[in-house]
Design an enzyme around this catalytic site. Structure first.
Site, mmCIF file in Angstrom:
data_model
loop_
_atom_site.group_PDB
_atom_site.id
_atom_site.type_symbol
_atom_site.label_atom_id
_atom_site.label_comp_id
_atom_site.label_asym_id
_atom_site.label_seq_id
_atom_site.Cartn_x
_atom_site.Cartn_y
_atom_site.Cartn_z
ATOM 1 N N HIS A 304 23.096 65.509 44.805
ATOM 2 C CA HIS A 304 23.566 64.212 44.329
ATOM 3 C C HIS A 304 22.587 63.194 44.870
ATOM 4 C CE1 HIS A 304 28.135 65.354 44.029
ATOM 5 N NE2 HIS A 304 27.379 66.012 43.171
ATOM 6 N N HIS A 361 26.336 58.252 41.004
ATOM 7 C CA HIS A 361 26.821 56.877 40.857
ATOM 8 C C HIS A 361 25.725 55.990 40.271
ATOM 9 C CE1 HIS A 361 29.909 57.675 44.291
ATOM 10 N NE2 HIS A 361 29.912 58.592 43.353
ATOM 11 N N TYR A 377 30.597 55.475 37.836
ATOM 12 C CA TYR A 377 30.014 56.324 36.793
ATOM 13 C C TYR A 377 29.715 55.569 35.492
ATOM 14 C CZ TYR A 377 30.870 60.143 39.945
ATOM 15 O OH TYR A 377 30.829 60.971 41.036
#
Ligand code: DNO
Length: 404
Positions: A304, A361, A377
């Site tokens: 991520h 994000h 998102y």
């Protein structure tokens, strides 16, 4: 890196068509409607795959479900109470069903009670964009004065507790309600949606579970499911605590490099891996992300990529979600370390040499501010993040520059 994108299913205001235009290569999703602990059935998995496979007009998207985020671990498993053994058996069946559908990578977390936590879901930055923020004083005000957790004050430095009392006194009712909603109602992807009363009840259940106790429960879970995942040639990857420090007096076991080292060596298997989330881990100044990638790279099955700006130098403190290249994590150095790990894997012939990553994000910018998709998102903010990350990847991999 394999460029993936999180999708929350047909209800997501950011569609499969949108992500195709963002240049995404694969999809990360979950069966959010299935109750935690139950089996993910072949029919449900197939239906989600069909949804991913089509654009709005029915044309083929040529995208596939590549990573599960998350196959949630039940509170019963985390506490080793109630139906925990049955839930572990169900987890194994879900893994088998996912593998039969061609899905190999499964992300989960081991955070008790609450998944990720923020106090503000739309904090205005200097550019007029909005992002998520964790304000430690607001959180303390919530914990001490709204949740009224017994002895909560003792968990905060006295100056924070003092500021929290002042902050609480200054908040109007609607702001208090919003703070509670932001913290306990469950952010996107969270498996449970709680009320304040639920949180109190769940917290009480952890009174007798220490950090070492929770870690032992995680190891038991892995001892059960990892052999199944390994036999199926799947990769499980534990997401870090977000934020990576204790909250609400609960134990936390996936916040630091040492935590990760303990867990990957406790059950030694290629199937026992980690989700390196630079935004979660980066909220703590003592987590060196490029260094963690170098030292733990072998076990990283999912990435991520996101950046936070820390507002204090203490381990527990406020932070906000910055642009992908401008927070406190050196994103270029991190991407360099990732590309080097991928090169190493290619050299030794590892089939998983391309690590799935998603732009994690994004700030709400431009039309995101009207669309109001799930907090964290947005379509354009994430697209911008992905584009910036992709630029760094392309530059570092270029023969005239790259060593990776
Ligand atoms: C937040 C997410 C988390 C994550 C889970 C993984 O944006 O990164 O909700 O999906 O913790 O199990």
């Amino acid at each position: 890196m394999r460029q993936t994108w999180r999708w929350f299913g047909p209800k997501d205001l950011v569609s499969i068509d949108d992500m195709l235009q963002a240049g995404v290569e694969g999809v990360v999703t979950a069966l959010h409607h299935v109750t935690t602990g139950d089996v993910w059935t072949p029919d449900d998995i197939k239906q989600r795959q069909d949804e991913i496979g089509h654009m709005m007009d029915g044309a083929a998207s040529n995208l596939a479900w590549e990573v599960v985020e998350s196959l949630p671990v039940s509170e019963d498993i985390k506490k080793q109470k109630g139906a925990w053994r049955e839930h572990i058996e169900n987890y194994k069946v879900s893994l088998q069903n996912l593998k039969s559908a061609g899905i190999d990578v499964v992300c989960y977390n081991f955070m008790p009670v609450l998944d990720w936590t923020r106090t503000d879901l739309a904090w205005r930055t200097r550019t007029g964009a909005t992002c998520m923020r964790f304000d430690y004083v607001d959180f303390a005000a919530f914990d001490i004065h709204l949740l009224e957790r017994t002895d909560a004050t003792n968990d905060y430095p006295s100056e924070i507790a003092g500021e929290a009392a002042k902050r609480f006194a200054s908040l109007g009712e609607p702001v208090k309600e919003k703070l509670v909603e932001n913290i306990v109602c469950g952010l996107p992807g969270a498996a449970e949606h709680f009320t304040l009363a639920d949180v109190r009840m769940h917290l009480a259940e952890y009174d007798s579970i220490s950090t070492e106790g929770l870690r032992a429960h995680l190891v038991t879970f892995l001892e059960e499911v990892i052999p199944v995942a390994e036999a199926l040639d799947m990769r499980l990857c534990c997401h870090p605590d977000d934020p990576p420090f204790p909250l609400l007096g609960l134990p936390r076991v996936m916040s630091t490099e040492a935590d990760y080292q303990t867990i990957v060596s406790a059950v030694d298997s290629p199937a026992n891996g980690i989700t390196l989330c630079s935004g979660s881990l980066g909220a703590r100044p003592d987590n060196d992300l490029p260094g963690m990638m170098e030292r733990l790279g072998d076990h990283v099955h999912f990435l991520h990529l996101r950046n936070v700006k820390r507002e204090t130098s203490s381990i527990r403190g406020s932070f906000y979600e910055d642009e992908h290249l401008t927070g406190d994590t050196d994103m270029v150095a991190l991407i360099d370390a990732i590309l080097k790990e991928e090169a190493k894997r290619r050299d030794i012939g590892r089939a998983d040499h391309q690590i799935p990553m998603r732009p994690d994000h994004g700030q709400d910018i431009l039309d995101d501010l009207k669309r109001k998709a799930q907090p964290g998102y947005p379509a354009i903010g994430r697209l911008r993040g992905l584009a910036e990350l992709r630029g760094v990847m392309a530059a570092l991999s270029h023969p005239s520059i790259g060593t990776s």
